[in-house]
Design a protein around this motif. Structure first.
Motif, mmCIF file in Angstrom:
data_model
loop_
_atom_site.group_PDB
_atom_site.id
_atom_site.type_symbol
_atom_site.label_atom_id
_atom_site.label_comp_id
_atom_site.label_asym_id
_atom_site.label_seq_id
_atom_site.Cartn_x
_atom_site.Cartn_y
_atom_site.Cartn_z
ATOM 1 N N ARG A 66 0.807 -1.235 0.000
ATOM 2 C CA ARG A 66 0.000 0.000 0.000
ATOM 3 C C ARG A 66 0.836 1.279 0.000
ATOM 4 O O ARG A 66 0.399 2.292 -0.527
ATOM 5 C CB ARG A 66 -0.961 -0.026 1.173
ATOM 6 N N TYR A 71 0.325 2.901 -6.704
ATOM 7 C CA TYR A 71 0.134 4.352 -6.580
ATOM 8 C C TYR A 71 -0.994 4.689 -5.612
ATOM 9 O O TYR A 71 -0.853 5.552 -4.762
ATOM 10 C CB TYR A 71 -0.138 4.952 -7.960
ATOM 11 N N GLU A 72 -2.132 4.012 -5.759
ATOM 12 C CA GLU A 72 -3.267 4.255 -4.872
ATOM 13 C C GLU A 72 -3.412 3.068 -3.923
ATOM 14 O O GLU A 72 -4.223 2.170 -4.147
ATOM 15 C CB GLU A 72 -4.543 4.471 -5.691
ATOM 16 N N ASP A 74 -4.727 2.598 -1.075
ATOM 17 C CA ASP A 74 -6.016 2.314 -0.453
ATOM 18 C C ASP A 74 -6.940 1.525 -1.361
ATOM 19 O O ASP A 74 -7.930 0.965 -0.902
ATOM 20 C CB ASP A 74 -6.701 3.618 -0.036
ATOM 21 N N SER A 75 -6.611 1.454 -2.654
ATOM 22 C CA SER A 75 -7.466 0.716 -3.589
ATOM 23 C C SER A 75 -7.186 -0.784 -3.570
ATOM 24 O O SER A 75 -7.924 -1.551 -4.179
ATOM 25 C CB SER A 75 -7.274 1.259 -5.007
ATOM 26 N N VAL A 76 -6.144 -1.214 -2.889
ATOM 27 C CA VAL A 76 -5.802 -2.641 -2.842
ATOM 28 C C VAL A 76 -6.711 -3.322 -1.819
ATOM 29 O O VAL A 76 -6.673 -2.992 -0.635
ATOM 30 C CB VAL A 76 -4.319 -2.852 -2.463
ATOM 31 N N PRO A 77 -7.504 -4.296 -2.275
ATOM 32 C CA PRO A 77 -8.428 -4.953 -1.345
ATOM 33 C C PRO A 77 -7.695 -5.851 -0.344
ATOM 34 O O PRO A 77 -6.656 -6.433 -0.659
ATOM 35 C CB PRO A 77 -9.341 -5.785 -2.257
#
Length: 157
Positions: A66, A71-72, A74-77
């Motif tokens: 993360r 890059y993002e 917070d988008s990784v589940p």
């Protein structure tokens, strides 16, 4: 042949060792480019430390992915973190962890061996190569892209 990060280093090494086997290359932020120039990036340091100290943990992996890998972050589940963590603690992997960083003189030799920009064959490698590199890469220095483009005769960045 398409390779990202460590896979990019492996693809490039295959093209250098057996150029007749690789028709074209796509290298995405390949590892092993300029690795001996200065201290490792914060992201590479985090990756190299994953199996050291208290050993691997879900928290260490989540932090690496993360904060450094995407890059993002917070988008990784969470489910993806769980799957990658389970793979990282497989007993066979733990017995011989990838990219472990030995200490002392061996560490420098290991990084030196990984630094493909020191391979004189790059300047004569005719394999058409597309280099993709994020300008905000926190693991492999973005300066590696122009470095490869300047050394390799058939490379585009």
């Amino acid at each position: 042949l398409v390779g990202n990060s460590y896979g990019g280093a492996a693809a490039l090494r295959l093209a250098l060792d057996t150029p007749g086997r690789v028709g074209k290359l796509v290298l995405m932020g390949p590892g092993g480019i300029g690795t001996t120039r200065g201290l490792p990036t914060a992201g590479l340091g985090s990756l190299l430390a994953y199996y050291s100290g208290a050993g691997p943990s879900r928290e260490k992996l989540a932090s690496f992915i993360r904060n450094y890998l995407v890059y993002e972050g917070d988008s990784v589940p969470d489910e993806l973190i769980d799957v990658r963590y389970a793979a990282s603690i497989d007993p066979e992997v733990v017995a011989d962890p990838p990219l472990t960083r030995p200490s002392g003189p061996l560490a420098l030799r290991t990084l030196w061996r990984m630094d493909l920009t020191r391979d004189s064959r790059l300047a004569s490698l005719q394999t058409p190569t597309l280099i993709l590199w994020g300008r905000d890469d926190k693991v492999n220095r973005p300066s590696g892209g122009p470095m490869l483009q300047n050394i390799m005769p058939n490379a585009e960045l």
